[in-house]
Design a protein around this motif. Structure first.
Motif, PDB file in Angstrom:
ATOM      1  N   SER A 114      -5.730   0.546 -17.804  1.00  0.00           N
ATOM      2  CA  SER A 114      -6.397   1.657 -17.368  1.00  0.00           C
ATOM      3  C   SER A 114      -6.750   1.469 -15.881  1.00  0.00           C
ATOM      4  O   SER A 114      -6.503   2.375 -14.839  1.00  0.00           O
ATOM      5  N   LEU A 115      -6.867   0.063 -15.238  1.00  0.00           N
ATOM      6  CA  LEU A 115      -6.882  -0.248 -13.598  1.00  0.00           C
ATOM      7  C   LEU A 115      -5.550   0.224 -13.145  1.00  0.00           C
ATOM      8  O   LEU A 115      -5.706   0.769 -12.040  1.00  0.00           O
ATOM      9  N   GLU A 116      -4.606  -0.107 -13.686  1.00  0.00           N
ATOM     10  CA  GLU A 116      -3.201  -0.016 -13.010  1.00  0.00           C
ATOM     11  C   GLU A 116      -3.121   1.623 -13.144  1.00  0.00           C
ATOM     12  O   GLU A 116      -2.683   2.208 -11.971  1.00  0.00           O
ATOM     13  N   VAL A 117      -3.222   2.234 -14.017  1.00  0.00           N
ATOM     14  CA  VAL A 117      -3.127   3.925 -13.979  1.00  0.00           C
ATOM     15  C   VAL A 117      -3.845   4.576 -13.051  1.00  0.00           C
ATOM     16  O   VAL A 117      -3.538   5.602 -12.147  1.00  0.00           O
ATOM     17  N   ALA A 118      -5.244   4.182 -13.025  1.00  0.00           N
ATOM     18  CA  ALA A 118      -6.233   4.647 -11.936  1.00  0.00           C
ATOM     19  C   ALA A 118      -5.900   4.133 -10.351  1.00  0.00           C
ATOM     20  O   ALA A 118      -5.864   5.487  -9.816  1.00  0.00           O
ATOM     21  N   GLN A 119      -5.395   3.286 -10.076  1.00  0.00           N
ATOM     22  CA  GLN A 119      -5.032   2.841  -8.957  1.00  0.00           C
ATOM     23  C   GLN A 119      -3.748   3.449  -8.521  1.00  0.00           C
ATOM     24  O   GLN A 119      -3.704   4.022  -7.383  1.00  0.00           O
ATOM     25  N   SER A 120      -2.660   3.657  -9.517  1.00  0.00           N
ATOM     26  CA  SER A 120      -1.543   4.720  -9.257  1.00  0.00           C
ATOM     27  C   SER A 120      -1.896   6.123  -8.901  1.00  0.00           C
ATOM     28  O   SER A 120      -1.355   6.624  -7.848  1.00  0.00           O
ATOM     29  N   LYS A 121      -2.869   6.690  -9.836  1.00  0.00           N
ATOM     30  CA  LYS A 121      -3.092   8.042  -9.490  1.00  0.00           C
ATOM     31  C   LYS A 121      -3.686   8.184  -8.049  1.00  0.00           C
ATOM     32  O   LYS A 121      -3.486   9.055  -7.094  1.00  0.00           O
ATOM     33  N   VAL A 122      -4.371   7.123  -7.625  1.00  0.00           N
ATOM     34  CA  VAL A 122      -5.338   7.321  -6.405  1.00  0.00           C
ATOM     35  C   VAL A 122      -4.194   6.890  -5.168  1.00  0.00           C
ATOM     36  O   VAL A 122      -4.352   7.729  -3.979  1.00  0.00           O
ATOM     37  N   GLU A 123      -3.267   6.067  -5.363  1.00  0.00           N
ATOM     38  CA  GLU A 123      -2.351   5.897  -4.503  1.00  0.00           C
ATOM     39  C   GLU A 123      -1.644   7.027  -4.261  1.00  0.00           C
ATOM     40  O   GLU A 123      -1.184   7.193  -3.105  1.00  0.00           O
ATOM     41  N   GLU A 124      -1.022   7.725  -5.438  1.00  0.00           N
ATOM     42  CA  GLU A 124      -0.503   8.842  -5.186  1.00  0.00           C
ATOM     43  C   GLU A 124      -1.205   9.960  -4.306  1.00  0.00           C
ATOM     44  O   GLU A 124      -0.396  10.660  -3.348  1.00  0.00           O
ATOM     45  N   MET A 125      -2.335  10.189  -4.519  1.00  0.00           N
ATOM     46  CA  MET A 125      -2.990  11.093  -3.649  1.00  0.00           C
ATOM     47  C   MET A 125      -3.196  10.588  -2.121  1.00  0.00           C
ATOM     48  O   MET A 125      -3.257  11.388  -1.263  1.00  0.00           O
ATOM     49  N   ARG A 126      -3.442   9.537  -1.984  1.00  0.00           N
ATOM     50  CA  ARG A 126      -3.593   8.721  -0.756  1.00  0.00           C
ATOM     51  C   ARG A 126      -2.100   9.025   0.153  1.00  0.00           C
ATOM     52  O   ARG A 126      -2.515   9.305   1.197  1.00  0.00           O
ATOM     53  N   LYS A 127      -1.214   8.983  -0.462  1.00  0.00           N
ATOM     54  CA  LYS A 127      -0.035   9.469   0.277  1.00  0.00           C
ATOM     55  C   LYS A 127       0.063  10.789   0.583  1.00  0.00           C
ATOM     56  O   LYS A 127       0.506  11.178   1.888  1.00  0.00           O
TER      57      LYS A 127
END
Length: 265
Positions: free
Chosen positions: A209-222
Motif C-alpha cells: 500500500s505504501l508503494e502504491v500511494a507513493q507512486s500515485k503522489v509522485e505521478e501527480m507531482r510530476k
C-alpha cells in the motif's frame, strides 16, 4: 415350517392305508391328533403374520409430525452422545502482540489511503488552477496593444483572482502533504512492528500500500512540476512582451515630438 412338513408326512402315510384299519389303529389316531395340533399351530402363525402386516400398514400411515418428532429425538440423542471437544484459544503474549500489530497495520493503511486521496485531489485541483492561469496569461499576451484600458483592467482582475485561487490550492496541498507524510511514517513503523511480531503478511500488505500511494503522489507531482514550469515560461514571455510593448510605445512617443525640440541649443 418343520411342523407343517411333519404333519404332511403323517397325513400322507395314513392315506396309503385302508380307511377302516387306519381309524382302528392307535398309532393312526395319534397321527391324526398330531396333524390337528400342527394345523392349529399353523393357524396361529398365520393370524400373527396378518396382525403384523396390519400394524406395519398403520405405522406407514403415521402423520408426518410423528416422524419428524422421532427424527428430532434421534438426532438430539445422537448429539448428546457425541462428546464436544472445546478448543482453547491461544492467549499468549506473542499472540496478543501479533493481533495488536495487525490491527495497527489496518488502521495505518486506512489513514494512509485517506491522506493519499486528499493529497492527490488537492494536487489535481492545484494543477488545473495552474493551467487555467496559464491560459489567461497567454490570452492577455496575445491581446497586448489591442485592448481598451477597461478591457485590459477586466482581464487583469480575472488573472489576479485566479492567482489567489492557485495560492489557496497550494496551501491546501501543503497541509494535506503534511498529513500524508505523517501517514507514511506511521505505516513504516507499523510495518516494521508487524514483521517483528511475526505478522509477515500484514507487513507485506502495508508495504505494498505504501508503494502504491507513493507512486500515485509522485505521478501527480510530476504533473504539478510540468504545470509550474509552463507557468514560469509564460511569465518570462509576459515580461519580454511587456518590455517590447513599452519600448515600442516610447519610440512612438519620440517620433511624435517636433524636430525643433530635439535640436541642441
Amino acid at each position: 415350517m418343520q411342523a407343517y412338513r411333519h404333519c404332511g408326512r403323517c397325513v400322507s402315510r395314513g392315506l396309503f392305508q385302508g380307511r377302516t384299519d387306519f381309524l382302528h389303529s392307535e398309532a393312526n389316531m395319534a397321527a391324526i391328533r398330531r396333524a390337528a395340533a400342527c394345523l392349529s399351530v399353523l393357524r396361529g402363525a398365520t393370524t400373527a403374520i396378518c396382525s403384523q402386516r396390519k400394524s406395519a400398514r398403520q405405522l406407514l400411515r403415521t402423520p408426518p409430525v410423528s416422524v419428524t418428532d422421532a427424527v428430532t429425538f434421534s438426532v438430539g440423542s445422537a448429539l448428546c452422545s457425541v462428546p464436544f471437544i472445546e478448543q482453547v484459544e491461544n492467549l499468549s503474549h506473542e499472540s496478543l502482540i501479533r493481533r495488536a500489530s495487525c490491527l495497527v497495520t489496518d488502521s495505518a493503511n486506512t489513514y494512509l489511503s485517506q491522506t493519499t486521496l486528499a493529497l492527490v485531489d488537492a494536487l489535481t485541483l492545484y494543477t488545473k488552477g495552474l493551467h487555467t492561469l496559464i491560459a489567461l496569461q497567454k490570452r492577455y499576451l496575445n491581446s497586448i496593444g489591442k485592448l481598451t484600458p477597461a478591457e485590459e483592467d477586466s482581464i487583469w482582475q480575472v488573472i489576479i483572482g485566479q492567482r489567489v485561487e492557485v495560492s489557496d490550492r497550494l496551501d491546501e496541498c501543503k497541509r494535506f502533504e503534511s498529513n500524508w507524510m505523517n501517514a507514511i511514517s506511521i505505516c513504516e513503523l507499523s510495518a516494521e512492528a508487524a514483521y517483528n511480531s511475526g505478522a509477515e503478511h500484514a507487513s507485506v500488505a502495508l508495504k505494498t500500500s505504501l508503494e502504491v500511494a507513493q507512486s500515485k503522489v509522485e505521478e501527480m507531482r510530476k504533473l504539478q512540476a510540468a504545470a509550474e514550469k509552463s507557468l514560469a515560461e509564460t511569465k518570462a514571455e509576459e515580461i519580454q512582451r511587456m518590455a517590447e510593448y513599452a519600448s515600442s510605445i516610447n519610440l512612438h512617443d519620440l517620433e511624435d515630438i517636433p524636430e525643433a525640440y530635439l535640436r541642441e541649443d
